[in-house]
Design a protein around this motif. Sequence first.
Motif: not given
Length: 138
Positions: A15-22, A128-130
């Motif tokens: 979740x952290x990775x995806x949110x940070x990428x967004x 995005x994280x979810x």
Amino acid sequence: MNSKQVMTSEDAFKALQAAQQEAQAHQWAVSIAVCDDGGHLLGFTRMPGANIASATISQAKATTAAQMKRETKGIEDMVNGGRTAFLSVPKLEGLLEGGVPVMVDGQCVGAVGVSGVKPGEDAQIAKAGVQAVTGDLA
């Protein structure tokens, strides 16, 4: 005794990775918090340039979304719509848009909270994280 899914440290990392990428894709400097269903922190990052206060706010948004089992936007809308008595609810501080629960099989297993940009952008990053954890669009 009932059984339920739980967020793992691997889920929090995803979740952290995806949110940070967004956030990085839009050049948004934010803080991102991931918590379990009780609102206990599982993962956190404050990106370079993010406002210092966003660290506390993102964690509060995640906790509120998990404990209320709903997006914090709904709570903010409720307060703005006149239900100001809700501001007195004990131990809920993240009443601003940007907290999104992680729902699995109809149960809340945690949440992602984001702070640092406009409310809708915070929510976009959190979703995005979810999505990285559930595979569903939040």
